[in-house]
Design a protein around this motif. Structure first.
Motif, PDB file in Angstrom:
ATOM      1  N   VAL A  64     -16.418  45.369  21.053  1.00  0.00           N
ATOM      2  CA  VAL A  64     -15.622  45.834  22.193  1.00  0.00           C
ATOM      3  C   VAL A  64     -14.979  47.168  21.845  1.00  0.00           C
ATOM      4  CG1 VAL A  64     -13.731  45.321  23.771  1.00  0.00           C
ATOM      5  CG2 VAL A  64     -15.143  43.455  22.866  1.00  0.00           C
ATOM      6  N   LEU A 104     -22.396  46.176  28.578  1.00  0.00           N
ATOM      7  CA  LEU A 104     -21.519  45.955  29.733  1.00  0.00           C
ATOM      8  C   LEU A 104     -20.485  47.070  29.777  1.00  0.00           C
ATOM      9  CD1 LEU A 104     -20.762  44.084  32.094  1.00  0.00           C
ATOM     10  CD2 LEU A 104     -19.245  42.855  30.520  1.00  0.00           C
ATOM     11  N   LEU A 135     -14.568  38.907  27.407  1.00  0.00           N
ATOM     12  CA  LEU A 135     -15.127  40.146  26.870  1.00  0.00           C
ATOM     13  C   LEU A 135     -15.149  40.129  25.350  1.00  0.00           C
ATOM     14  CD1 LEU A 135     -13.518  42.780  29.280  1.00  0.00           C
ATOM     15  CD2 LEU A 135     -15.782  41.720  29.406  1.00  0.00           C
ATOM     16  N   GLY A 154     -18.458  40.483  22.972  1.00  0.00           N
ATOM     17  CA  GLY A 154     -18.544  41.470  21.896  1.00  0.00           C
ATOM     18  C   GLY A 154     -18.877  40.830  20.567  1.00  0.00           C
ATOM     19  N   ARG A 168     -22.932  41.904  21.955  1.00  0.00           N
ATOM     20  CA  ARG A 168     -23.091  42.793  23.107  1.00  0.00           C
ATOM     21  C   ARG A 168     -22.271  44.071  22.885  1.00  0.00           C
ATOM     22  NH1 ARG A 168     -25.236  39.272  26.997  1.00  0.00           N
ATOM     23  NH2 ARG A 168     -25.990  37.513  25.756  1.00  0.00           N
ATOM     24  N   ILE A 224     -19.736  46.278  24.530  1.00  0.00           N
ATOM     25  CA  ILE A 224     -18.770  46.213  25.621  1.00  0.00           C
ATOM     26  C   ILE A 224     -17.909  47.466  25.576  1.00  0.00           C
ATOM     27  CG2 ILE A 224     -16.965  44.855  26.727  1.00  0.00           C
ATOM     28  CD1 ILE A 224     -19.561  43.306  26.390  1.00  0.00           C
ATOM     29  N   PHE A 252     -14.901  49.286  27.891  1.00  0.00           N
ATOM     30  CA  PHE A 252     -14.061  49.208  29.076  1.00  0.00           C
ATOM     31  C   PHE A 252     -13.053  50.344  29.057  1.00  0.00           C
ATOM     32  CE2 PHE A 252     -11.363  47.179  26.003  1.00  0.00           C
ATOM     33  CZ  PHE A 252     -10.059  47.370  26.434  1.00  0.00           C
TER      34      PHE A 252
END
Length: 319
Positions: A46, A168, A189, A193, A197, A199, A201
């Motif tokens: 993330v 994402l 989220l 992560g 993934r 991520i 934001f």
């Protein structure tokens, strides 16, 4: 042995395919430069894209998702440019800041439509899974126009997750969410992560980034002001000079008492009170009560004069 090797190779390939790279990415609109010569690499986990409103965060996300072409430089996901690239679209989920939903649809219809656009083999089952992930299943048959802002946000996240993307991208995803919704979304989220993934934001709220992101990209006026581990960047923010306006029963007496105090770098009298320049936020606020008490001065108000994100980022740009 062969199975293990194949599995490791597959995992490495998936990680490489999800890597986002920007090299001198620039985007302008006429004479306005929205993003200026930004380079960064994002991997699994993330990452917070932090910056004041108008800094260029949305433009960056739209270039990464393939909705905008860089005016100069390159943006790639897994080595491929996302601009008008359908194959890259299959790996990316985007949650835009603006509501991009048909209000007359129910959330179930909206998310199912997204699944069908991705040509998933079982759109209805994929939609149910995504709605469960954002805790919207119970309200899924209500028209989106009846939803609160936070519920609409969750519907958008479900639509972005429906095809199980490796990447994402979320633009101010927590806007309008109540505290419980916010915590659940952060947990979701974070889990994505940790599962590998990518991520990313965006937010203009420091506390959101602090709670969720391990790494941070700080953008100011279209430029990358700071990048890397959140804690090291946060120390820069914490250690910067701070300005306070202090209103008291005797401003002149407090100003005299503060001169020479360890955390105070400068003091000046203004029509509104005592303006104090402090080297450390925490040390000054802890010392102020004791200093004013010893000086026989009553504190009426202590106002941080430069605590906006814009001032923090301006400091980082100059650091």
């Amino acid at each position: 042995m062969t199975t293990t090797s194949t599995s490791a190779t597959t995992t490495a390939a998936a990680a490489a395919a999800s890597l986002i790279e920007l090299r001198n990415a620039t985007r302008w609109y006429g004479n306005v430069v929205a993003v200026n010569d930004i380079s960064m690499t994002l991997g699994p986990g993330v990452t917070g894209l932090l910056g004041p409103n108008g800094a260029g965060k949305s433009t960056l996300l739209h270039m990464m998702s393939g909705f905008l072409e860089p005016s100069r430089g390159t943006v790639t996901i897994g080595g491929a440019a996302p601009w008008r690239n359908v194959e890259v679209f299959r790996t990316v989920g985007l949650v835009p800041e603006r509501d991009s939903v048909y209000a007359f649809l129910t959330a179930r219809e909206f998310v199912t439509a997204s699944a069908k656009l991705h040509k998933l083999p079982n759109p209805r089952a994929a939609a149910e899974r995504a709605l469960d992930m954002v805790e919207l299943a119970e309200a899924a048959d209500r028209p989106i126009e009846t939803y609160s802002k936070g519920m609409r946000q969750r519907a958008k996240v479900a639509a972005a997750l429906v095809h199980d993307p490796r990447v994402l991208l979320l633009d101010e995803p927590f806007n309008g969410m109540d505290p419980r919704q916010r915590l659940h979304m952060m947990d979701l989220l974070s889990g994505l992560g940790q599962a590998g993934r990518v991520i990313l934001f965006s937010s203009h709220i420091l506390e959101e980034v602090e709670r969720l992101a391990d790494t941070v990209q700080v953008v100011v006026a279209g430029r990358l002001a700071a990048s890397g581990d959140y804690r090291s960047i946060r120390r820069l923010m914490t250690n910067r000079p701070h300005v306070f306006l202090v209103r008291t029963t005797d401003d002149r007496a407090l100003a005299r008492a503060l001169i020479g105090t360890q955390a105070v770098q400068g003091v000046s009298l203004t029509p509104g009170g005592v303006e104090v320049h402090a080297s450390d936020h925490g040390s000054f606020t802890r010392q102020l009560a004791a200093v004013s008490r010893d000086a026989g001065v009553g504190l009426r108000e202590v106002i941080p004069a430069d605590e906006s994100l814009e001032s923090v980022f301006a400091y980082l740009v100059g650091a």
